[in-house]
Scaffold this motif. Structure first.
Motif, mmCIF file in Angstrom:
data_model
loop_
_atom_site.group_PDB
_atom_site.id
_atom_site.type_symbol
_atom_site.label_atom_id
_atom_site.label_comp_id
_atom_site.label_asym_id
_atom_site.label_seq_id
_atom_site.Cartn_x
_atom_site.Cartn_y
_atom_site.Cartn_z
ATOM 1 N N ASN A 104 0.851 -1.189 0.000
ATOM 2 C CA ASN A 104 0.000 0.000 0.000
ATOM 3 C C ASN A 104 0.890 1.244 0.000
ATOM 4 O O ASN A 104 1.691 1.445 0.907
ATOM 5 N N GLU A 105 0.735 2.047 -1.014
ATOM 6 C CA GLU A 105 1.576 3.239 -1.184
ATOM 7 C C GLU A 105 0.969 4.490 -0.567
ATOM 8 O O GLU A 105 1.569 5.562 -0.626
ATOM 9 N N ARG A 110 0.704 3.188 6.946
ATOM 10 C CA ARG A 110 1.260 2.690 8.213
ATOM 11 C C ARG A 110 0.324 3.006 9.367
ATOM 12 O O ARG A 110 0.094 2.170 10.246
ATOM 13 N N GLU A 111 -0.249 4.191 9.361
ATOM 14 C CA GLU A 111 -1.184 4.587 10.405
ATOM 15 C C GLU A 111 -2.444 3.719 10.356
ATOM 16 O O GLU A 111 -2.943 3.284 11.393
ATOM 17 N N GLU A 115 -3.686 1.253 13.347
ATOM 18 C CA GLU A 115 -5.039 1.371 13.896
ATOM 19 C C GLU A 115 -5.785 0.040 13.796
ATOM 20 O O GLU A 115 -6.486 -0.354 14.728
ATOM 21 N N ALA A 116 -5.632 -0.629 12.670
ATOM 22 C CA ALA A 116 -6.306 -1.906 12.471
ATOM 23 C C ALA A 116 -5.796 -2.951 13.464
ATOM 24 O O ALA A 116 -6.588 -3.670 14.090
ATOM 25 N N VAL A 117 -4.486 -3.036 13.620
ATOM 26 C CA VAL A 117 -3.902 -3.998 14.564
ATOM 27 C C VAL A 117 -4.363 -3.682 15.989
ATOM 28 O O VAL A 117 -4.740 -4.588 16.740
ATOM 29 N N THR A 118 -4.341 -2.419 16.340
ATOM 30 C CA THR A 118 -4.790 -2.020 17.672
ATOM 31 C C THR A 118 -6.241 -2.437 17.899
ATOM 32 O O THR A 118 -6.583 -2.967 18.957
ATOM 33 N N LYS A 119 -7.087 -2.228 16.901
ATOM 34 C CA LYS A 119 -8.500 -2.582 17.026
ATOM 35 C C LYS A 119 -8.690 -4.100 17.130
ATOM 36 O O LYS A 119 -9.481 -4.587 17.943
ATOM 37 N N PHE A 120 -7.935 -4.862 16.333
ATOM 38 C CA PHE A 120 -8.008 -6.325 16.417
ATOM 39 C C PHE A 120 -7.601 -6.799 17.809
ATOM 40 O O PHE A 120 -8.259 -7.645 18.406
ATOM 41 N N GLU A 121 -6.504 -6.262 18.305
ATOM 42 C CA GLU A 121 -6.019 -6.690 19.613
ATOM 43 C C GLU A 121 -6.982 -6.294 20.721
ATOM 44 O O GLU A 121 -7.265 -7.087 21.613
ATOM 45 N N GLU A 122 -7.511 -5.078 20.655
ATOM 46 C CA GLU A 122 -8.472 -4.624 21.657
ATOM 47 C C GLU A 122 -9.718 -5.512 21.654
ATOM 48 O O GLU A 122 -10.218 -5.899 22.712
ATOM 49 N N THR A 123 -10.182 -5.864 20.473
ATOM 50 C CA THR A 123 -11.353 -6.737 20.358
ATOM 51 C C THR A 123 -11.057 -8.112 20.947
ATOM 52 O O THR A 123 -11.877 -8.687 21.666
#
Length: 169
Positions: A104-105, A110-111, A115-123
């Motif tokens: 992804n260019e 990266r942001e 955010e996606a990883v943080t949301k997955f982990e929080e869930t």
């Protein structure tokens, strides 16, 4: 959030297959669970996970976790075995997400990834806490049922065991 749900839907089959291999290798207790049963459970779990991820509402997740609790408790799984399996979800998702964002260019790629990883982990962590509460509730219900059974059995035979039990603290 819709993007995460779309990502999860698109990659669900791969994630389930990954977890189907990963879980028994990391948590040996799962080796005794037939693959079709584990696969079906994981498919339901990922459906519930998607709902929980997007809506934040635990209804579907609660239903799936109650089923998992009852099934695994009857199979004599330890709490830590099931918790460990649930904690394998973020790494499986993270790997797919890294593949998605690798090329992804976009300036904020990266942001978005973070955010996606943080949301997955929080869930996942919320699901683990929910599971722990459900498991504890299940065990308390089983204990209360057993105590009630003992009380009725003792009354049936006219035995009062409270006179024979001493607790030293």
């Amino acid at each position: 959030m819709i993007e995460l749900f779309t990502f999860l839907e698109k990659n669900k089959a791969e994630i389930v297959e990954d977890l189907l291999e990963r879980i028994p290798s990391v948590v040996p207790a799962y080796k005794k669970v037939p693959k079709p049963e584990l696969k079906q459970t994981l498919e339901h779990l990922m459906e519930a996970y998607g709902d929980f991820l997007v809506t934040g509402e635990p209804d579907t997740m609660t239903s799936v976790l109650r089923y998992i609790t009852k099934t695994r408790a009857q199979q004599s799984f330890r709490l830590s075995d099931v918790l460990r399996s649930l904690l394998l979800i973020p790494p499986a998702l993270r790997e797919r997400l890294q593949e998605e964002y690798r090329n992804n260019e976009a300036d904020d790629a990266r942001e978005q990834f973070n955010e996606a990883v943080t949301k997955f982990e929080e869930t996942t962590y919320n699901a683990v806490c929910l599971f722990t509460d459900i498991f504890q509730e299940y065990l308390m219900n089983m204990l209360n049922e057993h105590q009630e059974y003992l009380k009725k059995t003792n009354q049936k035979f006219g035995v009062d065991l409270s006179k024979f039990i001493l607790f030293k603290g």
